[in-house]
Design an enzyme around this catalytic site. Structure first.
Site, PDB file in Angstrom:
ATOM      1  CG  HIS A  41      -9.668   6.775   6.551  1.00  0.00           C
ATOM      2  ND1 HIS A  41     -10.684   5.840   6.508  1.00  0.00           N
ATOM      3  CD2 HIS A  41      -8.496   6.083   6.611  1.00  0.00           C
ATOM      4  CE1 HIS A  41     -10.149   4.624   6.539  1.00  0.00           C
ATOM      5  NE2 HIS A  41      -8.838   4.748   6.618  1.00  0.00           N
ATOM      6  CG  HIS A  77      -9.072   6.345   2.481  1.00  0.00           C
ATOM      7  ND1 HIS A  77      -9.189   6.088   1.134  1.00  0.00           N
ATOM      8  CD2 HIS A  77      -8.414   5.279   3.011  1.00  0.00           C
ATOM      9  CE1 HIS A  77      -8.632   4.917   0.860  1.00  0.00           C
ATOM     10  NE2 HIS A  77      -8.148   4.413   1.988  1.00  0.00           N
ATOM     11  NE  ARG A 126      -4.453   5.418   3.576  1.00  0.00           N
ATOM     12  CZ  ARG A 126      -5.004   4.641   4.499  1.00  0.00           C
ATOM     13  NH1 ARG A 126      -5.379   5.154   5.655  1.00  0.00           N
ATOM     14  NH2 ARG A 126      -5.184   3.366   4.270  1.00  0.00           N
ATOM     15  CD  GLU A 174      -2.877  -1.213   2.337  1.00  0.00           C
ATOM     16  OE1 GLU A 174      -3.839  -1.986   2.276  1.00  0.00           O
ATOM     17  OE2 GLU A 174      -2.656  -0.483   3.324  1.00  0.00           O
ATOM     18  NE  ARG A 234      -4.272   5.368   9.812  1.00  0.00           N
ATOM     19  CZ  ARG A 234      -4.633   4.435   8.912  1.00  0.00           C
ATOM     20  NH1 ARG A 234      -3.899   3.335   8.762  1.00  0.00           N
ATOM     21  NH2 ARG A 234      -5.713   4.619   8.181  1.00  0.00           N
TER      22      ARG A 234
END
Length: 532
Positions: free
Chosen positions: A347, A240, A286, A119, A382
């Site tokens: 998110h 997100h 992100r 990811e 994060r």
């Protein structure tokens, strides 16, 4: 007199952090788990992507640490990142022992080999997953284990109202339990506990658009703040990049693992845009991807952008993303043949209640674990799939500390009764609904993906007006779920705004047009009651 329950350990929250902690502690303690909704209503159940840990021989803990530090934009606590990465594999192995079935690959030598995906922000494949419904697999497995344990009681449909604290002989504040609202009987009750743990999740419901379930209303952060705990880095709200944009989709998330497996972000005309923003393209962290989507939507006046994995084979898509395939197909979108409409959505709350490595807060006997807490793991952003990992690692750490310090001989204490002798039933529930919508709308407009000082000032002014109105309401009417959540969300909104106003730079998830550059000074944002 209100009913009182007594236990050794009260865990407020029923996600991965709370359930894991309960299972660690229940062999030596009587545990009560408080669940605001049904036990599966929290964010864990809806987590799609997976959990990061080093299982590949070509990967390393050092690489996991490095990737996390880079994503955190200079604000991670390196000691905490190292600690989390070092304990990741053993915590995942514990989860596997509980019965979680992560996806496996065929292996000629007969040994178990887990399928690892990749990811954004990760330099290696290190994400263990259960297809595209990892959170559901984790949640249902842990719930099953909890339900079959004779020393764990689960109270469903209970809202925590406030923590009960007292000053001891050493003048330090101690937590001795909580006032709770039983939504089944609509009565306030009391719970005494020798140790109380906040595992309530984040606060993304403070925004108009969110990927989170309805219960993510910042309850633990607000309660801890009112009890005297410090909070840190509340300005870092992760949006997100890819929430499904459809009137009937609700808060359905399109996992980052899609981009990890080659999905491409496209404009409405089909052109690709991420390579123009970052050399890592769709696999950038992100915050970068969310800002790029936000920028393109505003530049083009478009309602959404598109995520396209249709260049992969239908068999690959249906094997790896069955939940997403079925959901989108039910809405008339065939992801094997066409791109999916997406927008960013709030998110994850990267800041939270300040704790140490054992999960302890500033108040004695009060712990916080999971998204409600600030550990230093995430810094200013994060990295994907470090969230459930943080829940597991700090649940174990807190359990070890609680076991060492749980008194065997302490008697139960009768908590002060809840006084509602001067309140009445509300006939103006519409006021709560209006305030609710106003809060979430101006937080999205003024304290969202891109901020300015003027927008923050406007938001603070609105919050202060709402706080007074809600406090007056709270003092005069009986509690309800919507009132309790709104009270907490307004408190969390104030903390987010104050933290954002203190940061005079753009770093990670906090981006302001007035200070677009990084500051040379790297510092976390800490708020205590003296600051507001």
């Amino acid at each position: 007199m209100n009913q009182q329950h007594n236990c050794d350990v009260l865990i407020i929250g029923s996600g991965a952090a709370g359930l894991s902690l309960a299972l660690h502690l229940a062999k030596n303690a009587d545990v009560v788990i408080l669940s605001k909704g049904r036990v599966n209503d929290g964010s864990t159940f809806y987590a799609q992507g997976g959990i990061a840990a080093v299982f590949d021989e070509n990967d390393s803990i050092e690489s996991h640490v490095s990737d996390t530090l880079i994503a955190g934009a200079g604000l991670c606590n390196e000691d905490i990142v190292q600690y989390t990465a070092e304990n990741a594999k053993s915590c995942l192995e514990w989860l596997i022992e509980q019965g979680v079935n992560f996806d496996q690959e065929d292996n000629d030598n007969g040994k178990v080999k887990y399928h690892l995906t990749r990811e954004g922000g990760h330099s290696h494949r290190r994400i263990l997953h259960a297809a595209d419904a990892t959170g559901q697999a984790v949640q249902t497995t842990l719930v099953d284990r909890v339900n079959n344990h004779n020393r764990i009681r689960v109270f469903e449909r209970y809202n925590a109202i406030d923590l009960v604290c007292q000053n001891s002989d050493d003048k330090n504040k101690h937590c001795i339990g909580a006032y709770v609202w039983n939504r089944n009987s609509e009565k306030v009750e009391r719970i005494f506990a020798k140790k109380t743990i906040l595992a309530t999740g984040g606060a993304s419901k403070v925004y108009q658009y969110t990927s989170n379930p309805d219960v993510a209303s910042g309850d633990g952060i607000a309660m801890a703040w009112r009890a005297g705990c410090r909070v840190a880095n509340m300005e870092f709200n992760q949006f997100h990049p890819t929430c499904l944009f459809h009137p009937e989709a609700g808060t359905f998330l399109l996992t980052e693992a899609l981009r990890g497996e080659g999905a491409i972000l496209r404009r409405p005309d089909g052109s690709r845009f991420m390579p123009s923003f970052d050399e890592r393209a769709e696999l950038a962290p992100r915050d970068i991807v969310a800002r790029a989507i936000d920028y393109e939507m505003k530049r083009l006046g478009a309602d959404c952008m598109y995520l396209d994995i249709s260049h992969k084979s239908p068999e690959f898509i249906m094997q790896h993303f069955p939940t997403i395939y079925e959901k989108t197909l039910s809405l008339g979108i065939d992801m094997t043949k066409q791109p999916m409409p997406i927008v960013p959505a709030a998110h994850y709350t990267c800041g939270g209640v300040m704790i140490n490595k054992q999960g302890k807060t500033d108040v004695e006997n009060l712990y916080a674990i999971g998204e409600v807490s600030y550990t230093g793991l995430h810094g200013a952003n994060r990295m994907a799939s470090n969230s459930l990992l943080e829940c597991l690692v700090f649940a174990k750490a807190a359990a070890e500390d609680i076991e060492k310090h749980l008194p065997n001989s302490q008697k139960y204490i009768e908590l002060p009764d809840w006084d509602e002798s001067r309140v009445t039933d509300s006939d103006e529930e519409v006021v709560i609904q209006h305030n609710w919508h106003e809060l979430r709308l101006f937080m999205w407009d003024y304290v969202g993906i891109v901020r300015t000082t003027k927008r923050l000032e406007r938001a603070l002014h609105r919050v202060e007006l709402l706080q007074q109105e809600i406090e007056d309401y709270y003092q005069n009417f009986r509690v309800s779920n919507n009132l309790l959540e709104l009270r907490n969300l307004v408190q969390v909104a104030e903390l987010i705004i104050h933290c954002a106003m203190k940061r005079k730079e753009s770093r990670g998830l906090h981006y302001t047009l007035d200070y677009p550059e990084l500051s040379d000074e790297i510092s976390m944002t800490i708020l205590s009651s003296e600051d507001i």
